[in-house]
Design an enzyme around this catalytic site. Structure first.
Site, short mmCIF file in Angstrom:
data_model
loop_
_atom_site.label_atom_id
_atom_site.label_comp_id
_atom_site.label_asym_id
_atom_site.label_seq_id
_atom_site.Cartn_x
_atom_site.Cartn_y
_atom_site.Cartn_z
CG ASN A 136 54.40 -4.09 1.23
OD1 ASN A 136 53.91 -4.23 0.12
ND2 ASN A 136 53.84 -4.57 2.31
CG HIS A 186 49.74 -5.78 -3.45
ND1 HIS A 186 50.70 -4.82 -3.25
CD2 HIS A 186 49.64 -6.44 -2.27
CE1 HIS A 186 51.17 -4.92 -2.01
NE2 HIS A 186 50.53 -5.88 -1.40
CE1 TYR A 243 51.17 -12.85 0.03
CE2 TYR A 243 51.92 -11.90 -2.01
CZ TYR A 243 51.53 -11.74 -0.71
OH TYR A 243 51.47 -10.50 -0.17
#
Ligand code: NDP
Length: 490
Positions: free
Chosen positions: A129, A56, A339
């Site tokens: 997504n 990303h 993350y």
């Protein structure tokens, strides 16, 4: 008119008289070591780049608002959803996945769709997504999978052989691969695609009852995609098309909107669902689990500074709020760690203090120090708990209901055991959902990519992948084989 009442200064605030001509001995030099302003300017420039996201990396973002339109208080006690009409500010970052920061927006790739809701109970990040499923269902596979989407270690080129070698050895990827090679793999713009939370999460109501949930953002601009050739054309014409499209639309006050919908499933329903409802390679059919409208999201403000807000934005599925919880989904569990860990590496341990990431409703805890602590570091308040001096309390009313476990036997369970139907959902998509034109485009897109498979294992990889396609749909496999000009015997 330029505002001329600010003096040029060094980073430490000393007004400085000259921004272009270095301090030199005589008009032709050499340059003097004591020109600190010159050193500072060059040294800061050298450090302008931070590590780009491994996935990303190429993205664009906008602020906006979310408005609750339907009452879902029977499912969740989240403050945001406590009343129809409630509003909260959001920040959204869209992205491609595999390419670097300078790559083309129109690449065939899933698109990231990450939403940060600044709610009174903390920031809620829905980090999804534009596809409802994913390629793999165990986080242990993620680094291997992503390596296949990045560059070949020797040639430094994208390599279809790596991709198809991996996919053909991992049939759980089929559902996502089908979507990726349909025209939804090349959306016309970020405004014209749906977003999906993808994982199964949970909602918890005021009675502390948990229900499983999936989140869907449906575009109100309508789905619009490039065909493969159109996407290639746009790559050559405008590398940054999706970024440009979003900025232009918002600057023109044509604010894009999405309807947030949910599907819910009780624990009893989960037990008898024909697939594993916590498997991210599967969807919940709409006919059985209908979509319910929840609210509407509008994007209406491009941040004044891209680096400050878009590049430094940090989303994490771990950021949920009271009334919204996790599930058994293994990929979700892996992302809960990965993350925030990525952000600590990329932005530092205090990444949540950056303005775009900071909760506007206050943060109170005993985390202290660390690189780039910019918020006063708790001042002279106690940095330990329990203490007799401050008024911070751990409020037990925020406790979640306990999580039931099916088993307490620790093992590396085969992810496919009792759960190896990789074929019927992509088959439904191909046969029941796609139009003739979409089916044809999907076949063409597969053929064009698989033509890139090279080397001594070429036929083995192609045959293995065709056997998987055959189990999805016989005609799909035979059409791809025909396009590749090979004979395929199942
Ligand atoms: P439905 O007919 O009720 O829904 C089909 C869904 O597919 C719609 O949400 C539609 O999105 C979406 N869709 C259409 N074309 C594509 C495409 N090329 N790639 C991805 N999604 C597409 O069917 P079911 O719920 O029974 O599901 C059938 C299949 O549809 C599934 O196996 C799955 O592949 C796909 N799908 C299902 C979703 C779900 O949550 N149930 C979500 C997305 C896809 P839209 O309405 O926005 O056009």
């Amino acid at each position: 008119m330029k505002n001329k009442n600010k003096k040029l200064t060094t980073a430490s605030g000393r007004p400085y008289y000259e921004n272009e001509d270095s301090l030199t001995a005589g008009p032709r030099g050499p340059v003097l070591l004591q020109d600190y302003y010159l050193h500072e300017k060059l040294a800061h420039f050298n450090r302008e780049r931070i590590p780009e996201r491994i996935v990303h990396a190429k993205g664009t973002g906008a602020y906006g608002k979310f408005t609750v339109t339907q009452d879902i208080t029977k499912y969740t006690k989240a403050k945001l959803f406590s009343k129809v009409g409630n509003e909260c500010r959001v920040f959204v970052r869209f992205s491609t996945v595999g390419g670097e920061k300078g790559s083309a927006d129109s690449e065939r790739d899933p698109r990231g769709f990450a939403v940060k809701f600044y709610t009174e109970d903390g920031n809620w990040d829905l980090v999804g997504n534009n596809t409802p499923v994913f390629f793999i269902k165990d986080p242990k596979k993620f680094p291997d999978f992503i390596h296949t989407q990045k560059r070949d270690p020797r040639t430094n080129l994208k390599n279809p052989t790596m991709m198809w070698d991996y996919w053909s050895l991992n049939p759980e990827s089929l559902h996502q691969v089908m979507i990726l090679f349909s025209d939804r793999g090349t959306p016309y713009s970020y405004r014209h695609m749906n977003g999906y939370g993808s994982h199964t999460f949970s909602l918890i109501n005021a009675k502390n009852e948990r229900i499983w949930v999936k989140f869907h953002f449906k575009t109100r601009q309508g789905i619009k995609n490039f065909t493969g050739p159109e996407a290639d054309e746009m790559k050559a014409k405008d590398l940054d098309w999706a970024q440009r499209d979003l900025v232009q639309a918002i600057d023109n006050k044509d604010f894009p909107k999405w309807t947030l919908k949910i599907q819910v499933m009780t624990d009893d329903q989960a037990k008898v669902f024909k697939w594993n409802p916590f498997d991210i390679t599967k969807v919940w059919p709409h006919a059985e689990y209908p979509l319910m409208e929840v609210g509407v999201m509008e994007l209406n403000e491009i941040p004044a500074n891209y680096f400050a807000d878009v590049e430094q934005s940090a989303f994490a599925p771990a950021h949920v709020v009271n009334g919204i919880g996790f599930s058994y989904d293994k990929m979700l569990q892996g992302r809960l760690l990965a993350y925030p860990d990525a952000h600590r590496y990329r932005l530092g341990v205090n990444y949540e203090q950056l303005p775009v990431n900071r909760s506007p409703f206050g943060v109170h805890n005993y985390q202290r120090d660390g690189y780039m602590r910019g918020d006063g570091n708790g001042g002279d308040n106690p940095n330990y708990w329990p203490n007799r001096f401050d008024d911070i309390e751990a409020d037990k009313s925020y406790k979640e209901p306990s999580f039931k476990m099916d088993s307490n036997m620790a093992d590396s369970y085969d992810r496919n055991e009792n759960d190896d139907d990789h074929y019927s959902q992509p088959g439904n998509l191909f046969r029941k959902v796609m139009t003739d034109r979409e089916r044809q485009n999907t076949v063409n897109n597969f053929v064009s990519s698989m033509k890139g498979i090279e080397g001594p294992k070429r036929m083995e990889i192609i045959h293995s992948q065709l056997s998987h396609f055959y189990k999805v749909d016989k005609e799909l496999a035979s059409s791809i084989a025909k396009g590749l000009g090979i004979e395929f015997k199942p």
